[in-house]
Design a protein around this motif. Structure first.
Motif, PDB file in Angstrom:
ATOM      1  N   GLN A 229     -61.348  66.326 -57.380  1.00  0.00           N
ATOM      2  CA  GLN A 229     -62.796  66.484 -57.246  1.00  0.00           C
ATOM      3  C   GLN A 229     -63.447  66.837 -58.580  1.00  0.00           C
ATOM      4  O   GLN A 229     -63.098  67.834 -59.201  1.00  0.00           O
ATOM      5  CB  GLN A 229     -63.106  67.576 -56.216  1.00  0.00           C
ATOM      6  N   PHE A 230     -64.404  65.993 -58.985  1.00  0.00           N
ATOM      7  CA  PHE A 230     -65.128  66.190 -60.234  1.00  0.00           C
ATOM      8  C   PHE A 230     -66.531  66.761 -60.036  1.00  0.00           C
ATOM      9  O   PHE A 230     -67.202  67.081 -61.014  1.00  0.00           O
ATOM     10  CB  PHE A 230     -65.240  64.859 -60.997  1.00  0.00           C
ATOM     11  N   LYS A 231     -66.993  66.901 -58.788  1.00  0.00           N
ATOM     12  CA  LYS A 231     -68.347  67.410 -58.541  1.00  0.00           C
ATOM     13  C   LYS A 231     -68.476  68.827 -59.097  1.00  0.00           C
ATOM     14  O   LYS A 231     -67.642  69.692 -58.849  1.00  0.00           O
ATOM     15  CB  LYS A 231     -68.649  67.413 -57.038  1.00  0.00           C
ATOM     16  N   ASN A 232     -69.551  69.061 -59.835  1.00  0.00           N
ATOM     17  CA  ASN A 232     -69.844  70.371 -60.439  1.00  0.00           C
ATOM     18  C   ASN A 232     -68.722  70.866 -61.355  1.00  0.00           C
ATOM     19  O   ASN A 232     -68.464  72.066 -61.427  1.00  0.00           O
ATOM     20  CB  ASN A 232     -70.143  71.416 -59.364  1.00  0.00           C
ATOM     21  N   VAL A 233     -68.046  69.945 -62.035  1.00  0.00           N
ATOM     22  CA  VAL A 233     -66.998  70.305 -62.989  1.00  0.00           C
ATOM     23  C   VAL A 233     -67.502  69.940 -64.388  1.00  0.00           C
ATOM     24  O   VAL A 233     -67.824  68.778 -64.639  1.00  0.00           O
ATOM     25  CB  VAL A 233     -65.678  69.549 -62.682  1.00  0.00           C
ATOM     26  N   ALA A 234     -67.581  70.929 -65.268  1.00  0.00           N
ATOM     27  CA  ALA A 234     -68.028  70.672 -66.644  1.00  0.00           C
ATOM     28  C   ALA A 234     -66.993  69.814 -67.377  1.00  0.00           C
ATOM     29  O   ALA A 234     -65.805  69.809 -67.022  1.00  0.00           O
ATOM     30  CB  ALA A 234     -68.234  72.001 -67.376  1.00  0.00           C
ATOM     31  N   ASP A 235     -67.451  69.099 -68.376  1.00  0.00           N
ATOM     32  CA  ASP A 235     -66.576  68.200 -69.127  1.00  0.00           C
ATOM     33  C   ASP A 235     -65.345  68.897 -69.701  1.00  0.00           C
ATOM     34  O   ASP A 235     -64.290  68.288 -69.805  1.00  0.00           O
ATOM     35  CB  ASP A 235     -67.354  67.523 -70.270  1.00  0.00           C
ATOM     36  N   GLU A 236     -65.479  70.171 -70.059  1.00  0.00           N
ATOM     37  CA  GLU A 236     -64.343  70.880 -70.661  1.00  0.00           C
ATOM     38  C   GLU A 236     -63.454  71.565 -69.621  1.00  0.00           C
ATOM     39  O   GLU A 236     -62.488  72.233 -69.966  1.00  0.00           O
ATOM     40  CB  GLU A 236     -64.843  71.901 -71.694  1.00  0.00           C
ATOM     41  N   GLN A 237     -63.734  71.376 -68.341  1.00  0.00           N
ATOM     42  CA  GLN A 237     -62.949  71.988 -67.269  1.00  0.00           C
ATOM     43  C   GLN A 237     -62.038  70.958 -66.599  1.00  0.00           C
ATOM     44  O   GLN A 237     -62.330  69.765 -66.608  1.00  0.00           O
ATOM     45  CB  GLN A 237     -63.870  72.571 -66.203  1.00  0.00           C
ATOM     46  N   LEU A 238     -60.969  71.453 -65.990  1.00  0.00           N
ATOM     47  CA  LEU A 238     -60.125  70.600 -65.169  1.00  0.00           C
ATOM     48  C   LEU A 238     -60.792  70.393 -63.814  1.00  0.00           C
ATOM     49  O   LEU A 238     -61.448  71.304 -63.294  1.00  0.00           O
ATOM     50  CB  LEU A 238     -58.757  71.246 -64.951  1.00  0.00           C
ATOM     51  N   PRO A 239     -60.625  69.217 -63.209  1.00  0.00           N
ATOM     52  CA  PRO A 239     -61.159  69.036 -61.855  1.00  0.00           C
ATOM     53  C   PRO A 239     -60.362  69.864 -60.859  1.00  0.00           C
ATOM     54  O   PRO A 239     -59.244  70.274 -61.135  1.00  0.00           O
ATOM     55  CB  PRO A 239     -60.952  67.539 -61.613  1.00  0.00           C
ATOM     56  N   ARG A 240     -60.967  70.109 -59.701  1.00  0.00           N
ATOM     57  CA  ARG A 240     -60.237  70.776 -58.623  1.00  0.00           C
ATOM     58  C   ARG A 240     -59.321  69.726 -57.985  1.00  0.00           C
ATOM     59  O   ARG A 240     -59.725  68.587 -57.761  1.00  0.00           O
ATOM     60  CB  ARG A 240     -61.220  71.349 -57.605  1.00  0.00           C
ATOM     61  N   MET A 241     -58.074  70.130 -57.692  1.00  0.00           N
ATOM     62  CA  MET A 241     -57.103  69.197 -57.130  1.00  0.00           C
ATOM     63  C   MET A 241     -56.407  69.821 -55.933  1.00  0.00           C
ATOM     64  O   MET A 241     -56.144  71.031 -55.910  1.00  0.00           O
ATOM     65  CB  MET A 241     -56.077  68.799 -58.190  1.00  0.00           C
ATOM     66  N   TYR A 242     -56.094  68.948 -54.972  1.00  0.00           N
ATOM     67  CA  TYR A 242     -55.481  69.370 -53.725  1.00  0.00           C
ATOM     68  C   TYR A 242     -54.343  68.416 -53.374  1.00  0.00           C
ATOM     69  O   TYR A 242     -54.408  67.227 -53.675  1.00  0.00           O
ATOM     70  CB  TYR A 242     -56.511  69.332 -52.589  1.00  0.00           C
ATOM     71  N   LEU A 243     -53.322  68.936 -52.706  1.00  0.00           N
ATOM     72  CA  LEU A 243     -52.234  68.125 -52.173  1.00  0.00           C
ATOM     73  C   LEU A 243     -52.213  68.278 -50.655  1.00  0.00           C
ATOM     74  O   LEU A 243     -52.274  69.396 -50.146  1.00  0.00           O
ATOM     75  CB  LEU A 243     -50.877  68.573 -52.732  1.00  0.00           C
ATOM     76  N   ALA A 244     -52.114  67.129 -49.954  1.00  0.00           N
ATOM     77  CA  ALA A 244     -52.074  67.169 -48.497  1.00  0.00           C
ATOM     78  C   ALA A 244     -51.329  65.948 -47.980  1.00  0.00           C
ATOM     79  O   ALA A 244     -51.312  64.894 -48.616  1.00  0.00           O
ATOM     80  CB  ALA A 244     -53.485  67.189 -47.922  1.00  0.00           C
ATOM     81  N   THR A 245     -50.733  66.098 -46.818  1.00  0.00           N
ATOM     82  CA  THR A 245     -50.072  64.971 -46.168  1.00  0.00           C
ATOM     83  C   THR A 245     -51.125  64.191 -45.377  1.00  0.00           C
ATOM     84  O   THR A 245     -52.195  64.733 -45.030  1.00  0.00           O
ATOM     85  CB  THR A 245     -48.980  65.452 -45.203  1.00  0.00           C
ATOM     86  N   PRO A 246     -50.833  62.941 -45.049  1.00  0.00           N
ATOM     87  CA  PRO A 246     -51.750  62.193 -44.188  1.00  0.00           C
ATOM     88  C   PRO A 246     -51.997  62.901 -42.853  1.00  0.00           C
ATOM     89  O   PRO A 246     -53.132  62.912 -42.366  1.00  0.00           O
ATOM     90  CB  PRO A 246     -51.033  60.855 -43.991  1.00  0.00           C
ATOM     91  N   SER A 247     -50.967  63.517 -42.273  1.00  0.00           N
ATOM     92  CA  SER A 247     -51.140  64.241 -40.999  1.00  0.00           C
ATOM     93  C   SER A 247     -52.087  65.424 -41.150  1.00  0.00           C
ATOM     94  O   SER A 247     -52.922  65.672 -40.263  1.00  0.00           O
ATOM     95  CB  SER A 247     -49.791  64.738 -40.470  1.00  0.00           C
ATOM     96  N   GLU A 248     -51.953  66.159 -42.242  1.00  0.00           N
ATOM     97  CA  GLU A 248     -52.856  67.294 -42.480  1.00  0.00           C
ATOM     98  C   GLU A 248     -54.288  66.812 -42.641  1.00  0.00           C
ATOM     99  O   GLU A 248     -55.227  67.422 -42.104  1.00  0.00           O
ATOM    100  CB  GLU A 248     -52.417  68.059 -43.727  1.00  0.00           C
ATOM    101  N   ILE A 249     -54.473  65.731 -43.381  1.00  0.00           N
ATOM    102  CA  ILE A 249     -55.809  65.171 -43.581  1.00  0.00           C
ATOM    103  C   ILE A 249     -56.382  64.700 -42.249  1.00  0.00           C
ATOM    104  O   ILE A 249     -57.546  64.986 -41.925  1.00  0.00           O
ATOM    105  CB  ILE A 249     -55.776  64.031 -44.615  1.00  0.00           C
ATOM    106  N   ALA A 250     -55.576  63.995 -41.467  1.00  0.00           N
ATOM    107  CA  ALA A 250     -56.040  63.509 -40.169  1.00  0.00           C
ATOM    108  C   ALA A 250     -56.494  64.665 -39.284  1.00  0.00           C
ATOM    109  O   ALA A 250     -57.528  64.568 -38.606  1.00  0.00           O
ATOM    110  CB  ALA A 250     -54.942  62.699 -39.484  1.00  0.00           C
ATOM    111  N   GLN A 251     -55.752  65.765 -39.292  1.00  0.00           N
ATOM    112  CA  GLN A 251     -56.128  66.924 -38.465  1.00  0.00           C
ATOM    113  C   GLN A 251     -57.482  67.474 -38.893  1.00  0.00           C
ATOM    114  O   GLN A 251     -58.329  67.780 -38.044  1.00  0.00           O
ATOM    115  CB  GLN A 251     -55.059  68.013 -38.546  1.00  0.00           C
ATOM    116  N   VAL A 252     -57.707  67.587 -40.199  1.00  0.00           N
ATOM    117  CA  VAL A 252     -58.999  68.092 -40.684  1.00  0.00           C
ATOM    118  C   VAL A 252     -60.115  67.113 -40.322  1.00  0.00           C
ATOM    119  O   VAL A 252     -61.207  67.529 -39.900  1.00  0.00           O
ATOM    120  CB  VAL A 252     -58.943  68.363 -42.205  1.00  0.00           C
TER     121      VAL A 252
END
Length: 169
Positions: free
Chosen positions: A95-118
């Motif tokens: 995710q790059f939303k509201n991330v300054a150029d000198e910052q790392l983006p926010r990152m997440y790891l999830a399985t397809p099953s976890e994503i489907a549940q959400v």
């Protein structure tokens, strides 16, 4: 960060994902060529291998199941999407939303099953085609007053990456 093309976001997301895996001592192999099937990266720890589908965003959400929505409801579209992913595939959401150029983006790891549940639980259980990092539903929405957000345990940390390998590789 200014808005850039979706192609640039995709390239940047893959680069950041590969770098984060490497930062944790995990080997990464990047697929070459356009329109790769199911995954973008291969990550390995010893003999354990995971296929990683990388999704970048600059608007707070990842559209995942829209193409499955024809002639069915949200829940059916989510289930169709889920059925297309193998057991050794995980997602890296960048995710790059509201991330300054000198910052790392926010990152997440999830399985397809976890994503489907959400996705099934989104909009107060009505389902949704877009996985949202954080979203408050407005007064006129069918899910008015509710909040959809990614689970904190999905944050891309060394511990989360190790968990993915131990459970899914």
């Amino acid at each position: 960060m200014k808005k850039v093309s979706s192609w640039h976001i995709g390239v940047a997301a893959e680069a950041f994902a590969a770098a984060q895996f490497a930062r944790y001592g995990i080997n990464v192999s990047v697929q070459y060529g356009a329109n790769q099937p199911e995954y973008d990266l291969i990550a390995s720890m010893g003999d354990l291998i995971l296929k990683v589908s990388v999704k970048g965003s600059q608007d707070g959400g990842w559209g995942l199941t829209q193409s499955y929505k024809k002639d069915c409801d949200y829940h059916e579209a989510i289930d169709k999407w889920l059925a297309t992913h193998g057991k050794k595939t995980i997602f890296c959401l960048v995710q790059f939303k509201n991330v300054a150029d000198e910052q790392l983006p926010r990152m997440y790891l999830a399985t397809p099953s976890e994503i489907a549940q959400v996705l099934h639980n989104s909009r107060s259980g009505l389902g949704e085609t877009v996985l949202r990092e954080y979203h408050v539903w407005g007064k006129k929405a069918s899910a008015a007053g509710t909040i959809d957000k990614l689970p904190n345990e999905w944050l891309f940390t060394a511990e989360r990456a190790t968990q993915m390998f131990n459970q899914y590789a």
